[in-house]
Design an enzyme around this catalytic site. Structure first.
Site, PDB file in Angstrom:
ATOM      1  N   HIS A  86      17.608  10.510  25.163  1.00 23.13           N
ATOM      2  CA  HIS A  86      18.558  10.358  23.782  1.00 23.13           C
ATOM      3  C   HIS A  86      17.267  10.997  22.948  1.00 23.13           C
ATOM      4  CE1 HIS A  86      18.573   6.966  21.667  1.00 23.13           C
ATOM      5  NE2 HIS A  86      17.355   7.592  21.168  1.00 23.13           N
ATOM      6  N   GLY A 105      18.906   3.112  19.955  1.00 22.67           N
ATOM      7  CA  GLY A 105      20.050   2.744  19.252  1.00 22.67           C
ATOM      8  C   GLY A 105      20.395   4.604  18.946  1.00 22.67           C
ATOM      9  N   LEU A 157      19.700  -0.333  27.906  1.00 22.12           N
ATOM     10  CA  LEU A 157      19.991   1.052  26.967  1.00 22.12           C
ATOM     11  C   LEU A 157      18.902   1.293  26.843  1.00 22.12           C
ATOM     12  CD1 LEU A 157      21.898   2.357  24.692  1.00 22.12           C
ATOM     13  CD2 LEU A 157      21.152   0.852  23.434  1.00 22.12           C
ATOM     14  N   ASP A 158      18.874   2.766  27.087  1.00 19.17           N
ATOM     15  CA  ASP A 158      17.169   3.607  26.372  1.00 19.17           C
ATOM     16  C   ASP A 158      16.243   2.798  26.918  1.00 19.17           C
ATOM     17  OD1 ASP A 158      19.085   4.862  24.813  1.00 19.17           O
ATOM     18  OD2 ASP A 158      18.427   3.884  23.066  1.00 19.17           O
ATOM     19  N   GLU A 159      16.503   2.302  27.368  1.00 17.53           N
ATOM     20  CA  GLU A 159      15.296   1.769  28.681  1.00 17.53           C
ATOM     21  C   GLU A 159      14.591   1.928  30.428  1.00 17.53           C
ATOM     22  OE1 GLU A 159      12.648   0.107  27.053  1.00 17.53           O
ATOM     23  OE2 GLU A 159      13.969  -0.950  25.712  1.00 17.53           O
TER      24      GLU A 159
END
Lengths: 301, 301, 301, 301
Positions: free
Chosen positions: C210, C219, C245-247
Site C-alpha cells: 500500500h 484507500g 481493505l488496507d486492514e
C-alpha cells in the site's frame, strides 16, 4: 543483434515538456553585497519568473558565495543569448564563476560498469521512467556480462577489456568514445583504476560510488573490513573523482543498520541497495545543477 | 549544600516490580549441537517459563555460539542458587562461558564526565523516569561544572582534577571510588586518556561514547575533520574501552544528515543529540545483558 | 516473440547450495513452559545443529508463544519425514500450530501487477541476482504493458483484462493459473479489488503493497491526500491481504522525508522507491519464514 | 523554597552576540515576477549582505510565493525602521504579507505541560545550553509535579488546575498570564483540551506535539492503537493548533522502528524520544522564522 525497444510500451518522454522555458543560473565566488539583487533584477528585466532560489554564504565575513536560481522565461531559447550577454555585463565586476543552463538540454552521460548490475540498472530504469533528467548515451564496461541488459534499453554497450597490463590502451579507447560526446561520466561500480591522465583528458566531471561511508574503509574490500571491525551501520558514498583515490568531494551519503547476523555476503547484498540509491540521487542532483563544487567539498542545494 | 530531592514529586520506582522473578541466562562458546536443548530443558525442569530466547551462531561449521534467554521463575531468589548449580553440572561438558543474572539486581554505574552535560543528563533523566534499568551511584569529573546538576538528582559528585601531569594520582583516587562499588563505568564525554593500567584495575566493563561514526575520524576533533572532509552524515559510536584508543568493540552507532549549511559549531550541537541517544541506547543494552563481547566485535540481541 | 534469456550471461544460481541441509521450524500457540526444551531436545536427538533461534512470548502470564528455529541436519531430505513424525509426537500435548520447512524448497510466487513497473522489476532483479530466495513462476496483469520486461527474465506473463464489469470472469482465470501452482501471491501495485471469494479460493497468503504509511491515508490517492495534509514524511506498507481493505496484518513499513517542495508527482516518484524497498523486504521475510501471523498483527523475526 | 540557579556554573549566553546585526525578512503572497529583485535590491541599497535566501513558488503559473532572507546590516537597530519603511514602499504593489525581524530579539515562550517531563526538560535544557534561540519565560501546568525541575532553571512555574469542570476559569487565568507576555505557546504534552476561544484570545501561535505520526491515530491513546494495529513504525508530529483537533498545519514529523517486542509501555517510552526531538526541532524552526503557514500546510525553509 536486434534490440527490442521498438516493441516497448509507450512511456512518458524523459524530457518533461514543461521544462521548455525553464533555465538555471548557478553562481559561485567571493561573497559581497549586491549579487542576488543584480542577478534577480536582470532576470526581472527580461520578464523571468523565479521558481526557486537557493543562496548560501560560507561565512558572512569574507566567505564564499553560492547561488542557484531556477526561473521560467517565455521564448527562452530565443532570448537566452541576450540574457547571457546582459548577465555577463551586469556581473562583470563581481568576479564570479557562473553558468546559465537550459533545463531541457539534458546532460549526456556515459556509465562505466564492471559486472555488478544494481547501480547500472537503477540508472537506466529511472531514465526510462522519465524520472532522471539525463541522457545516458553509452555504457562502457571491462566485461561483456551486462551487454544484453543494456541493449534492451536501446543503449549502446562498449566492451573494452581493461586491467593493469593494458590500462593505457583501454583508456585511450574510452577517451575516443567519450570526448565531445558526454557531459558526465558515472562510475557505477567500475572496478578499475582511473588514471590522473584520464581524468584530465576526459574533461568532464566523473562521479564514483564508493561502497562505504567514507572516510571509513577507504580502498578495497570495505564490507569485509566493516565485518571485521563490527560496525553497526554500513553505507555508501557518491563523490567526484579526483586524482586522490576515494578523497574527492562528497555529493551524497547514506547508511543502513546492520548487526552481527549479516555475513560479509549479506553486507554486500544489503549494501548494494544503499549504493544504487546514493548513486542515483547524486547523479540526479548533479544533472539538475544542484551540486556546486568548492575545493574539496560540495554545496548541494 | 543540601540537595533538594526530598521535595521531589513521587516518580515510578526505577525497578519494575514485575522484574522480581525474571532472570537472564547468557552463554557463549564454541558452537556444538545440544546447548539450547540442555539449557532449556534444565530451565523447564525448574518450572521456568521462557519469555524470550535469542540464539546466534557465527558459522554453522565450527563457529561461535551465543545465547541469551530471559525467563520467569516463581520464587526466583530462593531457587536461583540451586538452578545455578544444576546448570553448572548440565553445561560442564560444553566448555562455555555463561552467566545467570537476576533482572531485579540493577547494575551499579559510575559516570565519568568533563564539562559537556548532554550525555550525562540524558542518563540521569532516563534513570529517574524509570526507563533505564541502572543504578547510577556516582558521577566522577575532572571539572566542577556539573556538580549542581548531578546533586539535584541526589547522586554524589566527585571532582577529581586530572590532566597529563597528575594522571597517576587521579586514576588512583578514581579506582578507590569505583573498585567494588560499581559494575560498569560510563565515559559520558570524559575528555581524559584512560590508561591500560586503569582499565585492568577497574575490573569492570567501560563504555565510551566517541563523537564520530567510527572508524571514520578516529582521535580528536572529529567534527572539525568532518566539516573539512565535507561529509553529508555525522555520527556517534558507543564502544567498550580497550587499551587501543577508539578501537574497542562497537555496541551502537547512529548518524544524522548534515549539509554545507552547518558550521563546526552546528555539527557539535547536532552531533550531541546523536551522542546522547547512542550512549543511552548502549548503556541500556549492556545493563539488560543484551550485549555479548566476542573478541573485538559484539553480538547485540 | 522469442525471449532472449538463452543469451544471458551466467549468474549465480538463485538457490544457495549451502541451503541443502538447512531447515526451519516455526511454531505458534499458547505460551507454556517446556516448548523450547522439547523442540530443541528433539532436534538434538536427530543430530541437528541450531544456527539461530528466535522466541517471543506476548505476555509471560498466559500470552501467545512464537518460535522460529533454523538448523542444519546432515542428509536432511532423507530424515526430514522421521523428524516431522518425532516432532509431532513430542509436541502433541502442547496444542501448537507448527511447520517444518526445507530451506532449499523456495516458495513459488505469482506477482500481480497493473502498469507500474517499479515493484515488479525490483523483485525480478533480486531474484535473478540470487538475493531473494523465491521462485517467481508467473506474472499476471490486467494490462499488457509490462509483458516485454517480464519475458526478458524468462518468466511467463499472463494478460487478464480486469475491471468492475468482468471481475468474476477475471478472477476465475486467475484462480486457474495460481491454484496448486504457487505458494504466495504478491500484489505489486495491482490496481484491482481482490474479492473475499478470491482470497479464500486462492488458498495461499497474499501480500500487498500500500502506497502510504498505514493506517494513514487508507484507500485511493494517498499521495494526493498526503500533499493536501502537508505531511513531512511519506511511507509505504506491506501487509497480508484480508477481506478488510488496507486492514490486514502489517509486515513491513518505511518512510522518507518530504517537504513543501515536492508536488504530488514528486511524491509518487519518491514514494515508489519506498514501495519497492518495503515490498521486497516483506517478500524476503515471508519467504524465509520469518513472519508469523497472529490475529491481525505479525511477529517478524 | 529557594532555587539554586545563582550557584549554577557559567554557561554561554543564550543570545549569540554575533546575532546583533542579523535580521530576517519573510514574505508570502501571490507569485509574480520581480519580488526577489525588489527585496534584494532594497537590501543592497541599505548595504545589507545576504547570508542565506530561500525562495519557493508552489506553482510557476499563478501559484503562491514564499521567501525568507537572512542578512547582516551594520548598525541594524539604528536603521531598521528606515529599512522597514523603504521595503513597505517598494513592496506596496505586490500585495504581499511580510515581516522584518531582528534575530537578537528572541521570541518569548510559555510552555504548557501536564505530568510528562521529557519534552519540557529538553526545551529548558536546550535553552540553557544556548542552542535554542528562545526565551522561555514561564511554564504553566495543570499539575504541580514538575515545579521543582522548572524552578531549578530559574523559570517561574504556574500551577493552574484544569479539567472539564473548570475549563473556563483555568483558561481565563492562563490568558492573564500569557496575553502580551509571550510570542508563542508550546504544548509540551499538555493533556487538556484547548478551546477555540482560548486560541483566538491568546493571539499567538500555539505549537502542539502529538504522539503519533498524524494523520494516523488521531485522538487519544495513539500508542495503544498502534500496538493493536501492529504498526512497525511509531512517530510524533509537531503542528500548529487550530480549532480542529489534531488537524492543524504540520511543522515536523519523525518516526522510529518498532516490532512485536515492544509493549504499549515500551512504545510510550521509545516514543517519548521522538516526541522531544520533534517538538524541539519544530520550536527551533518556528523561532528562527523558518516556518511559513499557508492555509493548512507549512513551508519550512
Amino acid at each position: 543483434m536486434e534490440t527490442s525497444t521498438a516493441n516497448l510500451p509507450q512511456r512518458p518522454p524523459a524530457a518533461d515538456p514543461g521544462q521548455d522555458n525553464v533555465a538555471r543560473l548557478v553562481l559561485k565566488g567571493t561573497d559581497q553585497s549586491g549579487i542576488v539583487a543584480a542577478t534577480t533584477d536582470e532576470l526581472a528585466r527580461f520578464g523571468a519568473n523565479i521558481v526557486s532560489l537557493d543562496q548560501h554564504t560560507s561565512d558572512p565575513a569574507g566567505g564564499r558565495f553560492f547561488q542557484r536560481t531556477v526561473f521560467t522565461l517565455p521564448n527562452l531559447s530565443a532570448v537566452i543569448e541576450d540574457l547571457r550577454g546582459a548577465l555577463g555585463t551586469r556581473l562583470a565586476n563581481f568576479g564570479l564563476e557562473w553558468e546559465l543552463i537550459e533545463a531541457r538540454k539534458q546532460k549526456r552521460v556515459a556509465v562505466f560498469v564492471s559486472k555488478s548490475d544494481h547501480c547500472l540498472l537503477d540508472l537506466l530504469w529511472r531514465q526510462r521512467r522519465g524520472e532522471l533528467p539525463v541522457n545516458i548515451t553509452m555504457v562502457v564496461s571491462n566485461h561483456p556480462d551486462l551487454s544484453e541488459d543494456v541493449r534492451a534499453f536501446g543503449i549502446p554497450y562498449f566492451y573494452i577489456p581493461a586491467d593493469r597490463s593494458r590500462r593505457t590502451e583501454a583508456e585511450a579507447r574510452e577517451l575516443e568514445l567519450v570526448q565531445g560526446n558526454v557531459d558526465l561520466i558515472v562510475l557505477a561500480r567500475y572496478m578499475q583504476i582511473i588514471t590522473e591522465d584520464f581524468i584530465e583528458q576526459a574533461g568532464v566531471p566523473i562521479i564514483n560510488i564508493h561502497h562505504s561511508f567514507l572516510p571509513a574503509f577507504i580502498g578495497a574490500g570495505p564490507y569485509r573490513k566493516a565485518k571485521e571491525r563490527g560496525v553497526k551501520l554500513i553505507g555508501a558514498t557518491a563523490h567526484y573523482v579526483t586524482k586522490d583515490l576515494d578523497e574527492g568531494p562528497i555529493i551524497t551519503q547514506d547508511v543502513i543498520n546492520v548487526s552481527h547476523r549479516e555475513s560479509v555476503t549479506d553486507l554486500q547484498r544489503r549494501g548494494a541497495d544503499v549504493e544504487r540509491r546514493v548513486l542515483s540521487t547524486a547523479v540526479e542532483a548533479h544533472c539538475e545543477d544542484r551540486v556546486i563544487r568548492d575545493g574539496n567539498v560540495t554545496i548541494v542545494f
